[in-house]
Design an enzyme around this catalytic site. Sequence first.
Site, mmCIF file in Angstrom:
data_model
loop_
_atom_site.group_PDB
_atom_site.id
_atom_site.type_symbol
_atom_site.label_atom_id
_atom_site.label_comp_id
_atom_site.label_asym_id
_atom_site.label_seq_id
_atom_site.Cartn_x
_atom_site.Cartn_y
_atom_site.Cartn_z
ATOM 1 N N ASN A 111 0.849 -1.194 0.000
ATOM 2 C CA ASN A 111 0.000 0.000 0.000
ATOM 3 C C ASN A 111 0.882 1.240 0.000
ATOM 4 O O ASN A 111 1.966 1.236 0.572
ATOM 5 C CB ASN A 111 -0.874 -0.008 1.265
ATOM 6 C CG ASN A 111 -1.752 1.219 1.368
ATOM 7 O OD1 ASN A 111 -2.452 1.584 0.420
ATOM 8 N ND2 ASN A 111 -1.730 1.877 2.523
ATOM 9 N N HIS A 166 0.921 5.086 1.353
ATOM 10 C CA HIS A 166 0.241 5.938 2.335
ATOM 11 C C HIS A 166 0.912 7.310 2.344
ATOM 12 O O HIS A 166 2.146 7.401 2.424
ATOM 13 C CB HIS A 166 0.330 5.305 3.730
ATOM 14 C CG HIS A 166 -0.355 6.127 4.771
ATOM 15 N ND1 HIS A 166 -1.718 6.184 4.895
ATOM 16 C CD2 HIS A 166 0.148 6.958 5.730
ATOM 17 C CE1 HIS A 166 -2.044 7.002 5.883
ATOM 18 N NE2 HIS A 166 -0.927 7.476 6.406
ATOM 19 N N SER A 197 4.907 6.785 2.379
ATOM 20 C CA SER A 197 5.476 5.476 2.712
ATOM 21 C C SER A 197 4.818 4.405 1.853
ATOM 22 O O SER A 197 3.607 4.451 1.624
ATOM 23 C CB SER A 197 5.198 5.107 4.176
ATOM 24 O OG SER A 197 5.575 6.138 5.063
ATOM 25 N N ASP A 250 -2.369 0.658 8.106
ATOM 26 C CA ASP A 250 -1.204 1.535 7.931
ATOM 27 C C ASP A 250 -0.067 1.222 8.907
ATOM 28 O O ASP A 250 0.667 2.121 9.332
ATOM 29 C CB ASP A 250 -1.605 3.021 8.076
ATOM 30 C CG ASP A 250 -2.598 3.461 7.010
ATOM 31 O OD1 ASP A 250 -2.573 2.891 5.915
ATOM 32 O OD2 ASP A 250 -3.391 4.368 7.285
HETATM 33 C C1 GRF Z 1 -2.604 9.121 -2.694
HETATM 34 O O1 GRF Z 1 -2.153 10.254 -2.023
HETATM 35 C C2 GRF Z 1 -2.409 7.888 -1.846
HETATM 36 O O2 GRF Z 1 -1.256 7.928 -1.093
HETATM 37 C C3 GRF Z 1 -3.623 7.968 -0.957
HETATM 38 O O3 GRF Z 1 -4.660 8.387 -1.807
HETATM 39 C C4 GRF Z 1 -4.106 9.146 -2.869
HETATM 40 C C5 GRF Z 1 -4.540 8.481 -4.138
HETATM 41 O O4 GRF Z 1 -4.152 9.236 -5.263
HETATM 42 N N1 GRF Z 1 -3.866 6.705 -0.301
HETATM 43 P P1 GRF Z 1 -4.253 8.604 -6.709
HETATM 44 O O5 GRF Z 1 -5.638 8.014 -6.847
HETATM 45 O O6 GRF Z 1 -3.172 7.591 -6.849
HETATM 46 O O7 GRF Z 1 -4.056 9.770 -7.642
#
Ligand code: GRF
Length: 214
Positions: free
Chosen positions: A123, A125, A152, A161
């Site tokens: 994932n 984050h 991360s 997370d």
């Molecule tokens: C990203 O900032 C990711 O880290 C978070 O949600 C956002 C998703 O952006 N979990 P995208 O859909 O990849 O443009």
Amino acid sequence: METANNTKTNECLDPQHPHPIVVLISGRGSNLQSIIDAANADLRVEIRAVISNKSDAFGLERARQAGIETRVIEHQSFPKREDFDGALQAVIEQFQPRLVVLAGFMRILTPAFVAHFKNRLINIHPALLPLLPGLDTHERAIAEGFKEHGASVHFVTEEVDAGPIIIQARVPVLPGDTPETLAARVLVEEHRILPQAIRWFMEGKLSPNADDGQ
Ligand code: GRF
């Protein structure tokens, strides 16, 4: 059985053979795009499918543009979280991925799902874990007066997370930052570290026994 295992191992070692992955999204899909772009360059992965829990996720359009199969599994259609996760797991397995990537997938996953994909589920984050797990990380980084923030990539474990961290990127929090300006600075780094984490995984550089904290 032995033959099948050997074949799989040889495929994994073959630098010409793209490793199958499945990417899960919920929205814009800019992180998905970073994987598509890396795969079009020198990252040896084949994105077999992009799966969204939202039918209007723009990332689905990005996948179609790239000729990648898409699936929508709407969580509202399922009475229980376990049912949604079971359906999701079944669809993912149809594509036989080596790795499942959560790229802006905004659903908490059940322990059974996480256990099924143990050590092959990662994932991204938008925070420097273990700081700021959960939502609204950019707002919270500013509100708490952090001088530094970031992103991360980590293995997914039962606790949200909290799994073993693979790679992080740091950015400064600048005077006058809004959640939007800070998010944009972090996002640039997300697009760099997510393909890097996938590369390390496929190169066998990550521990295959991520501690699940149990
Ligand atoms: C990203 O900032 C990711 O880290 C978070 O949600 C956002 C998703 O952006 N979990 P995208 O859909 O990849 O443009």
